[in-house]
Design a protein around this motif. Structure first.
Motif, PDB file in Angstrom:
ATOM      1  N   ALA A  50       0.834  -1.205   0.000  1.00  0.00           N
ATOM      2  CA  ALA A  50       0.000   0.000   0.000  1.00  0.00           C
ATOM      3  C   ALA A  50       0.869   1.256   0.000  1.00  0.00           C
ATOM      4  O   ALA A  50       0.562   2.236  -0.690  1.00  0.00           O
ATOM      5  N   SER A  51       1.971   1.226   0.759  1.00  0.00           N
ATOM      6  CA  SER A  51       2.878   2.383   0.787  1.00  0.00           C
ATOM      7  C   SER A  51       3.557   2.579  -0.568  1.00  0.00           C
ATOM      8  O   SER A  51       3.756   3.707  -1.025  1.00  0.00           O
ATOM      9  N   ALA A  52       3.922   1.462  -1.199  1.00  0.00           N
ATOM     10  CA  ALA A  52       4.608   1.555  -2.497  1.00  0.00           C
ATOM     11  C   ALA A  52       3.679   2.104  -3.567  1.00  0.00           C
ATOM     12  O   ALA A  52       4.105   2.888  -4.425  1.00  0.00           O
ATOM     13  N   ARG A  53       2.437   1.739  -3.525  1.00  0.00           N
ATOM     14  CA  ARG A  53       1.497   2.242  -4.533  1.00  0.00           C
ATOM     15  C   ARG A  53       1.185   3.719  -4.347  1.00  0.00           C
ATOM     16  O   ARG A  53       0.802   4.389  -5.291  1.00  0.00           O
ATOM     17  N   SER A  54       1.364   4.194  -3.096  1.00  0.00           N
ATOM     18  CA  SER A  54       1.096   5.615  -2.876  1.00  0.00           C
ATOM     19  C   SER A  54       2.313   6.495  -3.182  1.00  0.00           C
ATOM     20  O   SER A  54       2.244   7.707  -3.019  1.00  0.00           O
ATOM     21  N   GLY A  55       3.430   5.878  -3.608  1.00  0.00           N
ATOM     22  CA  GLY A  55       4.551   6.696  -4.069  1.00  0.00           C
ATOM     23  C   GLY A  55       5.849   6.496  -3.324  1.00  0.00           C
ATOM     24  O   GLY A  55       6.862   7.073  -3.717  1.00  0.00           O
ATOM     25  N   ASP A  56       5.903   5.728  -2.269  1.00  0.00           N
ATOM     26  CA  ASP A  56       7.150   5.504  -1.535  1.00  0.00           C
ATOM     27  C   ASP A  56       8.001   4.488  -2.288  1.00  0.00           C
ATOM     28  O   ASP A  56       7.638   3.317  -2.402  1.00  0.00           O
ATOM     29  N   GLU A  57       9.145   4.940  -2.818  1.00  0.00           N
ATOM     30  CA  GLU A  57       9.993   4.073  -3.648  1.00  0.00           C
ATOM     31  C   GLU A  57      10.687   2.992  -2.831  1.00  0.00           C
ATOM     32  O   GLU A  57      10.891   1.881  -3.306  1.00  0.00           O
ATOM     33  N   ARG A  58      11.096   3.298  -1.590  1.00  0.00           N
ATOM     34  CA  ARG A  58      11.791   2.305  -0.766  1.00  0.00           C
ATOM     35  C   ARG A  58      10.860   1.181  -0.347  1.00  0.00           C
ATOM     36  O   ARG A  58      11.319   0.079  -0.021  1.00  0.00           O
ATOM     37  N   ALA A  59       9.576   1.406  -0.363  1.00  0.00           N
ATOM     38  CA  ALA A  59       8.624   0.379   0.075  1.00  0.00           C
ATOM     39  C   ALA A  59       8.612  -0.810  -0.875  1.00  0.00           C
ATOM     40  O   ALA A  59       8.279  -1.926  -0.460  1.00  0.00           O
TER      41      ALA A  59
END
Length: 123
Positions: A50-59
């Motif tokens: 969910a964090s990666a889909r919202s834009g966090d690249e490290r996630a």
């Protein structure tokens, strides 16, 4: 009555006494820990996704690591379950290499058919 006669006896052998086997307890604890770790890693992977889909690249990296860890925990847990079931006597070991392969037994001719009626009718 079933308890009379010269062959009246127990149809089953006496059960062996139960003994404490620490190896099986260790396997059961290991299975429990592996399944709990698997559940946590799956939950973490969902959260990182969910964090990666919202834009966090490290996630994305953490998502990949959590997914790989969840796969490893599930595999380890299933292997320990197999060993636990073997230790409890629920499953049998695989056949030995000396036993005939099913393709080798298929080449043999089948036995002759049995006569109808059985032994009594043949008298």
């Amino acid at each position: 009555m079933a308890g009379e006669g010269k062959r009246a006896g127990s149809r089953r052998a006496a059960r062996p006494p139960r003994t404490f086997r620490p190896r099986l307890l260790l396997l059961a604890v290991g299975v429990t820990l592996a399944v709990v770790a698997w559940g946590y890693l799956v939950y973490a992977a969902i959260d990182f996704g969910a964090s990666a889909r919202s834009g966090d690249e490290r996630a994305w990296l953490f998502l990949a690591l959590a997914s790989a860890g969840a796969i490893a925990c599930l595999f380890l847990g299933l292997m320990m379950v197999a060993r636990l079931l073997r230790g409890l006597g629920i499953t049998a070991p695989p056949p030995s290499p000396e036993s005939p392969v099913p393709s080798e037994t298929a080449d043999r001719t089948p036995p002759a058919p049995r006569p109808p009626g059985g032994r009594r009718a043949a008298r």
